[in-house]
Design a protein around this motif. Structure first.
Motif, PDB file in Angstrom:
ATOM      1  N   MET A   1       0.841  -1.192   0.000  1.00 30.09           N
ATOM      2  CA  MET A   1       0.000   0.000   0.000  1.00 30.09           C
ATOM      3  C   MET A   1       0.880   1.247   0.000  1.00 30.09           C
ATOM      4  O   MET A   1       1.952   1.278   0.600  1.00 30.09           O
ATOM      5  N   LEU A   2       0.415   2.275  -0.704  1.00 30.06           N
ATOM      6  CA  LEU A   2       1.102   3.560  -0.774  1.00 30.06           C
ATOM      7  C   LEU A   2       0.137   4.645  -0.318  1.00 30.06           C
ATOM      8  O   LEU A   2      -0.997   4.710  -0.799  1.00 30.06           O
ATOM      9  N   THR A  54       8.475   8.774   4.197  1.00 30.34           N
ATOM     10  CA  THR A  54       9.104  10.039   3.822  1.00 30.34           C
ATOM     11  C   THR A  54       8.396  11.172   4.557  1.00 30.34           C
ATOM     12  O   THR A  54       7.223  11.059   4.934  1.00 30.34           O
ATOM     13  N   THR A  55       9.138  12.254   4.759  1.00 27.79           N
ATOM     14  CA  THR A  55       8.558  13.463   5.338  1.00 27.79           C
ATOM     15  C   THR A  55       8.920  14.639   4.446  1.00 27.79           C
ATOM     16  O   THR A  55       9.941  14.628   3.751  1.00 27.79           O
ATOM     17  N   SER A  56       8.085  15.655   4.480  1.00 26.32           N
ATOM     18  CA  SER A  56       8.401  16.909   3.789  1.00 26.32           C
ATOM     19  C   SER A  56       8.844  17.934   4.819  1.00 26.32           C
ATOM     20  O   SER A  56       8.628  17.751   6.030  1.00 26.32           O
ATOM     21  N   LEU A  80       3.409  13.578   4.847  1.00 28.96           N
ATOM     22  CA  LEU A  80       4.023  12.308   5.197  1.00 28.96           C
ATOM     23  C   LEU A  80       3.549  11.246   4.220  1.00 28.96           C
ATOM     24  O   LEU A  80       2.392  11.253   3.796  1.00 28.96           O
ATOM     25  N   THR A  81       4.441  10.321   3.866  1.00 27.87           N
ATOM     26  CA  THR A  81       4.037   9.219   2.990  1.00 27.87           C
ATOM     27  C   THR A  81       4.502   7.887   3.572  1.00 27.87           C
ATOM     28  O   THR A  81       5.516   7.807   4.273  1.00 27.87           O
ATOM     29  N   TYR A 246       5.193   9.244  -4.042  1.00 26.39           N
ATOM     30  CA  TYR A 246       5.159   8.714  -2.682  1.00 26.39           C
ATOM     31  C   TYR A 246       6.565   8.522  -2.115  1.00 26.39           C
ATOM     32  O   TYR A 246       6.804   8.812  -0.934  1.00 26.39           O
ATOM     33  N   ALA A 247       7.485   8.014  -2.925  1.00 29.00           N
ATOM     34  CA  ALA A 247       8.780   7.559  -2.417  1.00 29.00           C
ATOM     35  C   ALA A 247       9.839   8.638  -2.367  1.00 29.00           C
ATOM     36  O   ALA A 247      10.803   8.530  -1.597  1.00 29.00           O
TER      37      ALA A 247
END
Length: 268
Positions: A1-2, A54-56, A80-81, A246-247
């Protein structure tokens, strides 16, 4: 899942953040996940170098020299992903009632969590199988304009390489996909190295602080093209760039680096 979510945050007081605050952003994300699944941060710490999170940076601050200034009561965005089932499930359960978020020395209340794609173009939810199926059933382009929103670099041994070479960009995405997806792309990086070129670009490098060290990354818009009209190669590029939503791309995507978007929507 993404999964990709956006948290709308409001600082409880006027505050400041360093321009480069990825270390604090990652720590805040782990703290948030721990409230929902207490054992997950430890598992992430022990996982492979390609983390399923991941975070921004916190978006919307007013730049003042080497700082972002934040105003009490103003809304800021933090993305956030998740790249696997565990992280994605935690993100899908995140809601305003989970409590405040501390990023660096700044405490934010969560005003709203955007988790459905129709709420914002930066939010998303899909599966690896759905991405794969999508690109197998369309006529792909041969050129792909890509926007790198935050500094992007690649770790090579003990040094970083801040250059948007096709084999580095797509090699990073292949490694991440093969780590987290149930459907491996195999050893395709050498093929992409021979078939993909950088045909247009407008960008620059920026310095990034990473806690006790610093690095340099590139930002800007870059166009990657397949040198022959080979649909299967074009489909792989499109697949990987959709996955990059996403990645992210490159090194330290957990700390806000490598935030990447395909710069136009491919027609079905």
């Amino acid at each position: 899942m993404l999964t990709a979510i956006i948290l709308e945050l409001q600082p409880i007081n006027d505050a400041k953040l360093p321009l480069s605050h990825g270390v604090f952003s990652y720590a805040a994300a782990l703290s948030l996940l721990e409230r929902i699944e207490p054992d997950l941060p430890r598992r992430l710490h022990d996982s492979a170098s390609s983390k399923p999170l991941t975070t921004s940076p916190v978006w919307g601050g007013f730049r003042d020299g080497t700082l972002f200034r934040l105003q009490r009561g103003k809304t800021y965005r933090w993305r956030l992903t998740g790249l696997d089932e565990a992280v994605s499930t935690c993100l899908s359960y995140t809601e305003a009632g989970v409590g405040n978020v501390r990023i660096g020395d700044t405490i934010f209340c969560i005003n709203r969590v955007l988790s459905e794609p129709q709420e914002d173009p930066e939010v998303g939810k899909t599966t690896y199988e759905s991405l794969w199926s999508h690109w197998q059933n369309i006529s792909p382009p041969v050129r792909f304009p890509v926007q790198f929103h935050t500094p992007t670099t690649f770790r090579r041994g003990h040094v970083e390489d801040p250059f948007p070479a096709p084999h580095l960009v797509f090699g990073s995405l292949v490694n991440s996909w093969n780590t987290h997806s149930p459907q491996s792309l195999g050893e395709i990086t050498d093929v992409l190295r021979e078939m993909v070129i950088l045909t247009n670009w407008k960008g620059e490098t920026r310095r990034v602080e990473l806690g006790s060290r610093r690095t340099v990354g590139f930002v800007g818009k870059f166009t990657y093209s397949v040198i022959e009209n080979l649909p299967e190669i074009c489909r792989v590029l499109g697949l990987l760039l959709d996955y990059a939503f996403y990645a992210g791309v490159g090194w330290q995507t957990t700390h806000g680096l490598g935030q990447t978007r395909l710069a136009y929507k491919v027609k079905e």
